[in-house]
Scaffold this active site. Structure first.
Site, PDB file in Angstrom:
ATOM      1  N   GLU A  18       0.842  -1.205   0.000  1.00 33.80           N
ATOM      2  CA  GLU A  18       0.000   0.000   0.000  1.00 33.80           C
ATOM      3  C   GLU A  18       0.880   1.260   0.000  1.00 33.80           C
ATOM      4  O   GLU A  18       1.864   1.335   0.714  1.00 33.80           O
ATOM      5  CB  GLU A  18      -0.887   0.012   1.250  1.00 33.80           C
ATOM      6  CG  GLU A  18      -1.821   1.205   1.282  1.00 33.80           C
ATOM      7  CD  GLU A  18      -2.622   1.291   2.573  1.00 33.80           C
ATOM      8  OE1 GLU A  18      -3.635   0.588   2.676  1.00 33.80           O
ATOM      9  OE2 GLU A  18      -2.220   2.060   3.464  1.00 33.80           O
ATOM     10  N   TYR A  50      -6.827   6.758  -0.543  1.00 34.38           N
ATOM     11  CA  TYR A  50      -7.637   7.918  -0.913  1.00 34.38           C
ATOM     12  C   TYR A  50      -8.132   8.547   0.378  1.00 34.38           C
ATOM     13  O   TYR A  50      -8.629   7.836   1.264  1.00 34.38           O
ATOM     14  CB  TYR A  50      -8.834   7.403  -1.715  1.00 34.38           C
ATOM     15  CG  TYR A  50      -9.554   8.418  -2.545  1.00 34.38           C
ATOM     16  CD1 TYR A  50      -9.088   8.761  -3.807  1.00 34.38           C
ATOM     17  CD2 TYR A  50     -10.732   9.006  -2.077  1.00 34.38           C
ATOM     18  CE1 TYR A  50      -9.767   9.671  -4.589  1.00 34.38           C
ATOM     19  CE2 TYR A  50     -11.414   9.923  -2.868  1.00 34.38           C
ATOM     20  CZ  TYR A  50     -10.932  10.242  -4.118  1.00 34.38           C
ATOM     21  OH  TYR A  50     -11.612  11.142  -4.897  1.00 34.38           O
ATOM     22  N   ALA A  52     -10.421  10.224   3.126  1.00 37.72           N
ATOM     23  CA  ALA A  52     -11.872  10.215   3.340  1.00 37.72           C
ATOM     24  C   ALA A  52     -12.411  11.595   2.960  1.00 37.72           C
ATOM     25  O   ALA A  52     -11.822  12.612   3.292  1.00 37.72           O
ATOM     26  CB  ALA A  52     -12.180   9.888   4.785  1.00 37.72           C
ATOM     27  N   GLY A 109     -14.690   4.861   4.294  1.00 38.71           N
ATOM     28  CA  GLY A 109     -13.860   5.944   4.830  1.00 38.71           C
ATOM     29  C   GLY A 109     -14.369   6.345   6.202  1.00 38.71           C
ATOM     30  O   GLY A 109     -15.479   5.973   6.605  1.00 38.71           O
ATOM     31  N   ASP A 110     -13.530   7.066   6.934  1.00 42.89           N
ATOM     32  CA  ASP A 110     -13.956   7.537   8.258  1.00 42.89           C
ATOM     33  C   ASP A 110     -14.579   8.922   8.130  1.00 42.89           C
ATOM     34  O   ASP A 110     -14.262   9.681   7.213  1.00 42.89           O
ATOM     35  CB  ASP A 110     -12.764   7.528   9.223  1.00 42.89           C
ATOM     36  CG  ASP A 110     -12.381   6.081   9.569  1.00 42.89           C
ATOM     37  OD1 ASP A 110     -13.310   5.276   9.790  1.00 42.89           O
ATOM     38  OD2 ASP A 110     -11.180   5.769   9.570  1.00 42.89           O
ATOM     39  N   HIS A 153     -14.551  -4.537  12.665  1.00 39.97           N
ATOM     40  CA  HIS A 153     -14.498  -3.080  12.498  1.00 39.97           C
ATOM     41  C   HIS A 153     -14.881  -2.436  13.836  1.00 39.97           C
ATOM     42  O   HIS A 153     -15.805  -2.899  14.509  1.00 39.97           O
ATOM     43  CB  HIS A 153     -15.477  -2.656  11.381  1.00 39.97           C
ATOM     44  CG  HIS A 153     -15.406  -1.199  11.099  1.00 39.97           C
ATOM     45  ND1 HIS A 153     -16.237  -0.282  11.701  1.00 39.97           N
ATOM     46  CD2 HIS A 153     -14.576  -0.487  10.303  1.00 39.97           C
ATOM     47  CE1 HIS A 153     -15.924   0.935  11.267  1.00 39.97           C
ATOM     48  NE2 HIS A 153     -14.919   0.833  10.417  1.00 39.97           N
ATOM     49  N   LYS A 169     -20.844  -7.059   1.167  1.00 38.03           N
ATOM     50  CA  LYS A 169     -19.879  -6.428   0.245  1.00 38.03           C
ATOM     51  C   LYS A 169     -19.584  -7.349  -0.937  1.00 38.03           C
ATOM     52  O   LYS A 169     -19.540  -6.939  -2.081  1.00 38.03           O
ATOM     53  CB  LYS A 169     -18.545  -6.231   0.985  1.00 38.03           C
ATOM     54  CG  LYS A 169     -18.204  -4.818   1.309  1.00 38.03           C
ATOM     55  CD  LYS A 169     -16.886  -4.770   2.068  1.00 38.03           C
ATOM     56  CE  LYS A 169     -17.077  -3.937   3.297  1.00 38.03           C
ATOM     57  NZ  LYS A 169     -15.849  -3.668   4.037  1.00 38.03           N
TER      58      LYS A 169
HETATM   59  P1  FAD Z   1     -18.100  -0.439   5.694  1.00 37.83           P
HETATM   60  O1  FAD Z   1     -17.958  -1.712   4.970  1.00 37.83           O
HETATM   61  O2  FAD Z   1     -19.210   0.460   5.281  1.00 37.83           O
HETATM   62  O3  FAD Z   1     -18.242  -0.807   7.243  1.00 37.83           O
HETATM   63  C1  FAD Z   1     -18.326   0.201   8.243  1.00 37.83           C
HETATM   64  C2  FAD Z   1     -19.176  -0.318   9.403  1.00 37.83           C
HETATM   65  O4  FAD Z   1     -20.520  -0.542   8.960  1.00 37.83           O
HETATM   66  C3  FAD Z   1     -18.713  -1.668   9.965  1.00 37.83           C
HETATM   67  O5  FAD Z   1     -18.905  -1.659  11.331  1.00 37.83           O
HETATM   68  C4  FAD Z   1     -19.611  -2.688   9.285  1.00 37.83           C
HETATM   69  O6  FAD Z   1     -19.812  -3.862  10.073  1.00 37.83           O
HETATM   70  C5  FAD Z   1     -20.901  -1.907   9.102  1.00 37.83           C
HETATM   71  N1  FAD Z   1     -21.601  -2.293   7.861  1.00 37.83           N
HETATM   72  C6  FAD Z   1     -21.021  -2.516   6.643  1.00 37.83           C
HETATM   73  N2  FAD Z   1     -21.966  -2.829   5.729  1.00 37.83           N
HETATM   74  C7  FAD Z   1     -23.156  -2.808   6.384  1.00 37.83           C
HETATM   75  C8  FAD Z   1     -24.501  -3.023   5.982  1.00 37.83           C
HETATM   76  N3  FAD Z   1     -24.793  -3.308   4.707  1.00 37.83           N
HETATM   77  N4  FAD Z   1     -25.498  -2.910   6.916  1.00 37.83           N
HETATM   78  C9  FAD Z   1     -25.191  -2.599   8.195  1.00 37.83           C
HETATM   79  N5  FAD Z   1     -23.930  -2.362   8.632  1.00 37.83           N
HETATM   80  C10 FAD Z   1     -22.925  -2.459   7.754  1.00 37.83           C
HETATM   81  N6  FAD Z   1      -9.678   4.882   4.793  1.00 37.83           N
HETATM   82  C11 FAD Z   1      -9.484   5.961   3.996  1.00 37.83           C
HETATM   83  O7  FAD Z   1      -9.935   7.060   4.335  1.00 37.83           O
HETATM   84  N7  FAD Z   1      -8.778   5.871   2.816  1.00 37.83           N
HETATM   85  C12 FAD Z   1      -8.265   4.698   2.379  1.00 37.83           C
HETATM   86  O8  FAD Z   1      -7.664   4.642   1.301  1.00 37.83           O
HETATM   87  C13 FAD Z   1      -8.435   3.528   3.194  1.00 37.83           C
HETATM   88  N8  FAD Z   1      -7.937   2.320   2.809  1.00 37.83           N
HETATM   89  C14 FAD Z   1      -8.184   1.213   3.572  1.00 37.83           C
HETATM   90  C15 FAD Z   1      -7.722  -0.033   3.128  1.00 37.83           C
HETATM   91  C16 FAD Z   1      -7.953  -1.184   3.871  1.00 37.83           C
HETATM   92  C17 FAD Z   1      -7.465  -2.524   3.348  1.00 37.83           C
HETATM   93  C18 FAD Z   1      -8.659  -1.100   5.102  1.00 37.83           C
HETATM   94  C19 FAD Z   1      -8.888  -2.325   5.928  1.00 37.83           C
HETATM   95  C20 FAD Z   1      -9.125   0.138   5.564  1.00 37.83           C
HETATM   96  C21 FAD Z   1      -8.905   1.297   4.804  1.00 37.83           C
HETATM   97  N9  FAD Z   1      -9.381   2.560   5.203  1.00 37.83           N
HETATM   98  C22 FAD Z   1      -9.178   3.660   4.412  1.00 37.83           C
HETATM   99  C23 FAD Z   1     -10.116   2.702   6.464  1.00 37.83           C
HETATM  100  C24 FAD Z   1     -11.652   2.549   6.259  1.00 37.83           C
HETATM  101  O9  FAD Z   1     -12.150   3.582   5.465  1.00 37.83           O
HETATM  102  C25 FAD Z   1     -12.310   2.565   7.619  1.00 37.83           C
HETATM  103  O10 FAD Z   1     -11.990   1.393   8.321  1.00 37.83           O
HETATM  104  C26 FAD Z   1     -13.811   2.826   7.650  1.00 37.83           C
HETATM  105  O11 FAD Z   1     -14.199   3.121   8.987  1.00 37.83           O
HETATM  106  C27 FAD Z   1     -14.655   1.645   7.202  1.00 37.83           C
HETATM  107  O12 FAD Z   1     -14.577   1.420   5.872  1.00 37.83           O
HETATM  108  P2  FAD Z   1     -15.286   0.136   5.221  1.00 37.83           P
HETATM  109  O13 FAD Z   1     -15.195   0.293   3.776  1.00 37.83           O
HETATM  110  O14 FAD Z   1     -14.805  -1.096   5.828  1.00 37.83           O
HETATM  111  O15 FAD Z   1     -16.812   0.423   5.677  1.00 37.83           O
END
Ligand code: FAD
Length: 288
Positions: A18, A50, A52, A109-110, A153, A169
């Site tokens: 990464e 990228y 957030a 993203g956060d 998470h 997902k």
């Molecule tokens: P989601 O999949 O939306 O999950 C977030 C929360 O919602 C979780 O608790 C999950 O259990 C819950 N959830 C998910 N889907 C559902 C649903 N359908 N119904 C109900 N609840 C649900 N951050 C950045 O800003 N930029 C980056 O480039 C970046 N790269 C990353 C790369 C990796 C490999 C990882 C592991 C993390 C990265 N992050 C990055 C951090 C990431 O954006 C954060 O962890 C963020 O809080 C969650 O992103 P997510 O896509 O997993 O979210």
């Protein structure tokens, strides 16, 4: 099309790193030579983060462009939906398509600090899975990847709930998962088993971060919620104030973690290298 999904079909363990766009302008110049160094390691792909809310959107595109078209690396571009309307997302993805990017890691993203509750709760895409569905429904030609969490998470109600959400997902179009970093392989194994049990069979790359300083470990644990095994704590206690030794033993720990997973037949290893090609080189050489 340079889909990274195909690499996982070739029966080898996919090796990736990464890279993130540096915050300071003067560091930005160096990123290109770093990408050239990574290219010489014969990685399977690099992923480019990228911000957030799209805070470094331009830079992420610029870096992905150089990595793909100048350094000749396969690229997975991250995209975070938190600050995106549907229209903006399409615009963003068009930019990646225009430079030849075929693989997108979809992330929520956060929440940016400046985002109000109203803004946060009325987003077009609540979860990464919503963005995956939108991209697939639109027929956009990308291979999608998603994130998964060995320690769950931080916002998830339970591990089971998080695993079920990860399945959504995949059902919505993510063909590969990349895990959050972890220091204890047992958490990764548990996640993989739980996903398998509910029918998630897509390849999963394990996220490994070599720790080279006590400060880095502190920040990492705060951001990721990862636990620190005793062995790693002891390394920090013993070498935390001796930078060279700390780096050596930190890399050694990560190598042992990676080799153990390799022997168990992990689909891929994704190294969080903090933009340091020497860490990538140490890890890649050790696992090849
Ligand atoms: P989601 O999949 O939306 O999950 C977030 C929360 O919602 C979780 O608790 C999950 O259990 C819950 N959830 C998910 N889907 C559902 C649903 N359908 N119904 C109900 N609840 C649900 N951050 C950045 O800003 N930029 C980056 O480039 C970046 N790269 C990353 C790369 C990796 C490999 C990882 C592991 C993390 C990265 N992050 C990055 C951090 C990431 O954006 C954060 O962890 C963020 O809080 C969650 O992103 P997510 O896509 O997993 O979210």
């Amino acid at each position: 099309m340079g889909s990274v999904r195909k690499l996982y079909n070739e029966g080898k363990q996919v090796l990736s790193c990464e890279i993130y766009p540096p915050k300071k302008e003067d560091e930005f110049v160096n990123i290109y030579s770093k990408l050239d160094s990574l290219a010489s390691l014969n990685l399977d792909f690099v992923s480019v983060t990228y911000g957030a809310g799209g805070s470094n959107a331009g830079k992420a595109v610029e870096i992905a462009d150089y990595a793909k078209n100048k350094a000749g690396l396969e690229v997975v571009s991250h995209i975070t939906s938190v600050g995106f309307t549907k229209e903006k997302l399409e615009e963003g993805l068009d930019k990646f398509k225009a430079i030849g990017i075929d693989n997108i890691l979809v992330l929520r993203g956060d929440r940016p600090k400046i985002m109000t509750d109203d803004e946060f709760n009325s987003r077009d895409f609540i979860h990464a899975s919503d963005m995956a569905k939108f991209i697939k429904d639109k027929g956009m030609d990308f291979t999608l990847l998603g994130a998964c969490y060995p320690h769950k998470h931080p916002e998830a109600i339970s591990e089971e709930d998080d695993v079920r959400n990860t399945k959504i997902k995949v059902e919505n179009g993510c063909e590969v998962l990349i895990s959050q970093l972890f220091f204890d392989n047992e958490y990764f194994r548990r996640l993989r088993e739980k996903l398998l049990k509910i029918g998630v069979t897509v390849p999963i790359s394990a996220g490994i971060m070599p720790i080279t300083s006590a400060k880095q470990l502190g920040t990492t644990v705060t951001l990721s919620g990862t636990t620190v095994p005793e062995e790693l704590s002891e390394i920090i206690a013993k070498y935390g104030d001796k930078p060279e030794e700390m780096k050596k033993y930190g890399i050694d720990y990560a190598i042992r973690q990676a080799l153990e997973l390799k022997q168990e037949g992990v689909d891929g290893l994704h190294f969080y290298i903090m933009n340091k090609p020497d860490l990538a080189e140490a890890m890649i050489n050790a696992v090849r």
